[in-house]
Design an enzyme around this catalytic site. Structure first.
Site, PDB file in Angstrom:
ATOM      1  N   ASP A  96       0.029  -2.270   0.177  1.00 15.52           N
ATOM      2  CA  ASP A  96      -1.023  -2.642   1.125  1.00 15.52           C
ATOM      3  C   ASP A  96      -2.029  -3.650   0.547  1.00 15.52           C
ATOM      4  O   ASP A  96      -2.545  -3.468  -0.562  1.00 15.52           O
ATOM      5  CB  ASP A  96      -1.768  -1.391   1.606  1.00 15.52           C
ATOM      6  CG  ASP A  96      -0.921  -0.602   2.597  1.00 15.52           C
ATOM      7  OD1 ASP A  96      -0.197  -1.233   3.387  1.00 15.52           O
ATOM      8  OD2 ASP A  96      -0.975   0.642   2.567  1.00 15.52           O
ATOM      9  N   HIS A 156       6.160  -4.032   1.385  1.00 18.39           N
ATOM     10  CA  HIS A 156       4.848  -4.457   0.873  1.00 18.39           C
ATOM     11  C   HIS A 156       4.124  -3.304   0.205  1.00 18.39           C
ATOM     12  O   HIS A 156       4.450  -2.132   0.401  1.00 18.39           O
ATOM     13  CB  HIS A 156       3.977  -5.001   2.013  1.00 18.39           C
ATOM     14  CG  HIS A 156       3.611  -3.978   3.042  1.00 18.39           C
ATOM     15  ND1 HIS A 156       4.501  -3.497   3.975  1.00 18.39           N
ATOM     16  CD2 HIS A 156       2.449  -3.322   3.270  1.00 18.39           C
ATOM     17  CE1 HIS A 156       3.910  -2.604   4.736  1.00 18.39           C
ATOM     18  NE2 HIS A 156       2.662  -2.463   4.326  1.00 18.39           N
ATOM     19  N   ARG A 207      -5.142   6.117   9.605  1.00 14.38           N
ATOM     20  CA  ARG A 207      -5.009   5.727   8.199  1.00 14.38           C
ATOM     21  C   ARG A 207      -6.371   5.439   7.587  1.00 14.38           C
ATOM     22  O   ARG A 207      -7.239   4.833   8.225  1.00 14.38           O
ATOM     23  CB  ARG A 207      -4.126   4.463   8.122  1.00 14.38           C
ATOM     24  CG  ARG A 207      -4.200   3.737   6.787  1.00 14.38           C
ATOM     25  CD  ARG A 207      -3.362   2.471   6.772  1.00 14.38           C
ATOM     26  NE  ARG A 207      -4.022   1.470   5.946  1.00 14.38           N
ATOM     27  CZ  ARG A 207      -3.496   0.308   5.590  1.00 14.38           C
ATOM     28  NH1 ARG A 207      -2.278  -0.020   6.003  1.00 14.38           N
ATOM     29  NH2 ARG A 207      -4.161  -0.538   4.837  1.00 14.38           N
ATOM     30  N   HIS A 231       6.245   0.051   0.519  1.00 10.08           N
ATOM     31  CA  HIS A 231       6.729   0.798   1.666  1.00 10.08           C
ATOM     32  C   HIS A 231       7.128  -0.156   2.784  1.00 10.08           C
ATOM     33  O   HIS A 231       6.760  -1.338   2.787  1.00 10.08           O
ATOM     34  CB  HIS A 231       5.689   1.821   2.149  1.00 10.08           C
ATOM     35  CG  HIS A 231       4.362   1.219   2.485  1.00 10.08           C
ATOM     36  ND1 HIS A 231       3.446   0.832   1.528  1.00 10.08           N
ATOM     37  CD2 HIS A 231       3.795   0.927   3.681  1.00 10.08           C
ATOM     38  CE1 HIS A 231       2.373   0.330   2.123  1.00 10.08           C
ATOM     39  NE2 HIS A 231       2.557   0.365   3.435  1.00 10.08           N
TER      40      HIS A 231
HETATM   41 FE   LIG Z   1       1.378  -0.810   4.821  1.00  8.27          FE
END
Ligand SMILES: [Fe+2]
Length: 325
Positions: A109, A107, A276, A261
């Site tokens: 993000d 995917h 993150r 990723h």
């Molecule tokens: Fe991700």
């Protein structure tokens, strides 16, 4: 052999880590405010190399947040484990009683948003010695590896993206269904071009992914599934990939406009702690549309780079692939 890139940079040094994309950055102190030249060089390295790795960082969560904010407003993920105090911060603390969820699929993000994030910045706090890698695929390289006939075929096509994998997080009762409906109204399915033009480099990439893309507009179900399967499979080609093994104090910044990723879940039930932040992006477009480049620059972006990504001076087409026409 070490490949040092872009010797013209004053403040940072780049070392190539993947054949077509990916670079390791050294020389930048991220533990506080940094000057415009350093940011400008990091930004240029970011859009040209698609994935940047910073190692042995002694920085705080606040430093990571400040670093992310240099690229744009930070976004709040509607379904991730966000920090109570700082909702823009996602805290992954996966362990035996908290298995990782939904990241072991290719995917980019949050493409279920109208304006998906331009980049993601992930920092390793406590990671297992073995396993837990993140695999990246350059969808720019994947696009460039297509035949001209395929490029022509997918040019101008659009696909629908939806937050479908997160729907299982809602309880199957009246309250859960009401809550899901509320999120469906906030995040209705969105349409993005299948071939996305990068707003800074102008490079084209394949912008569909198996996590969020559900249908190609203008095709019947069988045609749509068949085309999407072929395009999804491009990320699995090793020549387009860079596989990152994490060590503590490593931070990776990736460009969601040009890479996908896949977080490998092989480490569980060992513990893996990461933090993150995610930076707001532009509405995806295809260069077939009318484009006003100045209007598309991200906040605080330096002057547009203009040049195409070199991918290490090689064509990303795999050597054994021949055009059939
Ligand atoms: Fe991700």
């Amino acid at each position: 052999m070490t490949d040092v890139l872009d010797k013209d940079f004053e403040k940072i040094t780049l070392k190539k880590i993947g054949a077509y994309f990916g670079a390791e950055v050294s020389g930048a102190d991220l533990s506080g405010e940094f000057d415009d030249v350093t940011f400008s060089e990091i930004h240029q390295a970011f859009v040209e190399n698609e994935v940047l790795v910073f190692r042995d960082l002694i920085i705080s969560t606040d430093d990571q947040i400040r670093f992310g904010q240099m690229f744009g407003e930070l976004t709040v993920h509607p379904f991730s484990p966000n920090s109570d105090k700082i909702p823009e911060l996602i805290i992954f603390d996966n362990k035996e009683d908290n298995p990782p969820f939904g990241t072991d699929v290719w995917h980019s993000d949050e493409t279920f948003r109208q304006c998906p994030p331009l980049g993601t910045c992930l920092r390793a706090l406590d990671v297992p010695e073995v396993g837990g890698d993140t695999v990246f695929a350059s969808m720019t390289a994947a696009y460039q590896g297509l035949s001209d006939r395929m490029k022509n075929f997918i040019s101008g096509l659009e696909a629908i993206h939806d937050f479908k994998p997160f729907k299982q997080l809602f309880d199957d009762d009246d309250e859960g269904r009401r809550e899901l409906q509320r999120f469906e109204l906030m995040y209705p399915p969105v349409t993005h071009p299948i071939v996305r033009t990068h707003p800074v480099t102008g490079n084209k990439s394949i912008y569909v992914n198996p996590q969020f893309t559900i249908r190609v507009i203008g095709m019947n179900e069988i045609e749509s599934r068949s085309l999407l399967t072929d395009l999804f499979d491009l990320a699995k080609i090793p020549e387009y990939q860079y596989r990152h093994h994490w060590y503590n104090k490593t931070m990776v910044l990736w460009d969601n406009r040009s890479v996908q990723h896949y977080a490998v879940h092989d480490y569980w039930p060992k513990r893996r702690q990461m933090e993150r932040v995610t930076m707001e992006g532009d509405r995806p477009f295809s260069s077939e549309e009318n484009v006003i480049p100045d209007a598309l620059k991200s906040r605080k972006s330096p002057q547009p780079i203009g040049a195409n990504v070199n991918h290490g001076g090689h064509s990303p087409k795999r050597q054994f692939v021949r055009d059939l026409d």
